[in-house]
Scaffold this active site. Sequence first.
Site, PDB file in Angstrom:
ATOM      1  CG  ASP A 314      -2.384   0.647   0.985  1.00  0.00           C
ATOM      2  OD1 ASP A 314      -2.417   1.757   0.153  1.00  0.00           O
ATOM      3  OD2 ASP A 314      -3.259   0.348   1.591  1.00  0.00           O
ATOM      4  CD  GLU A 535      -6.753   4.993   3.381  1.00  0.00           C
ATOM      5  OE1 GLU A 535      -5.538   4.678   4.211  1.00  0.00           O
ATOM      6  OE2 GLU A 535      -6.499   5.659   2.316  1.00  0.00           O
TER       7      GLU A 535
END
Length: 644
Positions: A314, A535
Amino acid sequence: MAATIYGVKSIFLSAAVVILFASRYGGATAANRGYIKYKDPNAAVEERVEDLLTRMTLPEKLGQMCQVDRFNFSFFPTGPEIFTKYMIGSVLSNPYDTGASPLKRVAVSNTMQKLSLSTRLGIPLLYAIDAVHGHNTFINATIFPHNVGLGATRDPELVKKIGAITALEVRATGIAQAFAPCVAVCRDPRWGRCYESYSEDPKVVNMMTESIMDGLQGSSPYCSDLKTKVAGCAKHFVGDGGTVDGINENNTVADNHTLFDIHMPPFEIAVKKGIASIMASYSSLNGVKMHANRAMITDYLKNTLKFQGFVISDWLGIDRITTPHKANYTYSIEASINAGIDMVMVPFEYKEFLEKLTKLVNGGYIPMSRIDDAVRRVLRVKFSLGLFEKPLAEETLAAEFGSEAHREVAREAVRKSMVLLKNGKTDADKVVPLPKKVKKIVVAGQHANNMGWQCGGFTLTWQGFNGTGENIGRNKALHLPTGKTRGTTILEAIKKAVDPTTEVVYVEEPNQDTAKLHADAAYTIVVVGEAPYAETQGDSRTLGIADPGPDTLSHTCGSDMKCLVILVTGRPLVIEPYIDMIDALAVAWLPGTEGQGVADVLFGDHPFTGTLPRTWMKSVVQLPMNVGDENYDPLFPFGFGIKT
């Protein structure tokens, strides 16, 4: 930016790039230049991979393991050397890289690709982007409901169509890979990424994973049709939806049943269907950071499941192996690569990464066999995609970008995702469908007329936007596009749906006098919910309705006028304190740009068919609580939804 990218820079590059490109790919026959197997489209993919691998130097191999941000190319004078000197194999556009026009982005993509092809071996570039609910980074793209809403549809064929449209619009901008689908199984709605999950139930997630992959990649492994499809990326491996208390990037504590019966099955499906790549999770599994978890990435994913694509990190994912982030970068590189990470997302510090990785390989800390495995996987995907034969993006798809046909599918998805939770205070007092022809109706709440809020996070920017999106174009430093995002708000949809003689009064922020002032209205539609987030910024301990939503409810509902409440949200919110004053309640999730789908079901043009993909709790004290739990006591159970 236009002059830099499309004008001066293009002219500066054209002589060298075009000559090298032509000499490498045009003119000479196979006989007079010598047979090179990896350039032979008739040779088997694995043979081509091995032939190319034997010809590569260490710097060329390590370049294939590195993915950098497009801004390095477009905004710095040294941009071309990313490909010509460092031989970087992949580029991504970040969530603030909001687009230009499709044709301009195709031009940028092809300029970068020609630089890659001009290198000694001519290995093509793989260009990737987040496209998690449509091509959400680009202004005027078709924005679909977030995954939680698609889970409410229980319609895999519709999800397949959405995957295909997303792929088409991504390809229209010259990009070959989408960081999708997210196949997380969210087990706690307090998690800030819960709307990226189709459901708390792995069966629903499995069904949607299979369908979205068929739409995005097609039926062939790794995607073999780069004209209309893209390489997919299943994320985030593994267990990110089960972290303790729903805290993003936290630890998931899981026994074998929890891991292999709940969180792993969607990845197993993705592997069987030939997913091109899998992204590691920021989170930990039983205390081990996933970016350094060799047992799961290499031993299970690669050796047991026989995954043949590449594993990608990521954004700055390997930095997070240590606390604080990047405290020991050399260790983070060693741990992640040896664990099985094949491509590392290093947005900007790629020179440091490549320097340290080179030293680790030369010093024997990372074996060459591990490097070869990583590069072999990346090349396998590139050959399978057909990038070596058709490396340049076409301009022919631009006309389909954000088309009416695409938006009609999005509208269908919105209406099928709508879930009716309450319809009248008694069975004999139905509210929905609402009458279209009345003297006057009131629409209340900030969410009713805010395109950014109904789209949610990961729309134009990472954290979403407020309003029409017009303000985003004001940031000249980032050269983001100007203009409003195309679409229909819920308020606009209501105005279009009702009879022309019906007066629609919009009250953005009602007060205690609103009900009295509009006592002659037939009913009120109240639209409240959450502001956009993504997030960690979306982690919530309370799951409350965003201000001024509670006051909006109290000032409009509970009077003699009937009150229909629509929730715009990525997850269940605490609604029980208000439920008795509400006549009817529906959840629209995060519907995207096509708000007309909301009006379609409110006024009876189409029925309510959606069912809850998540358990709706009474209180956050009950969390985590999922269907099948021993002490299951929801306000609305998983699978609930009133049909009309």
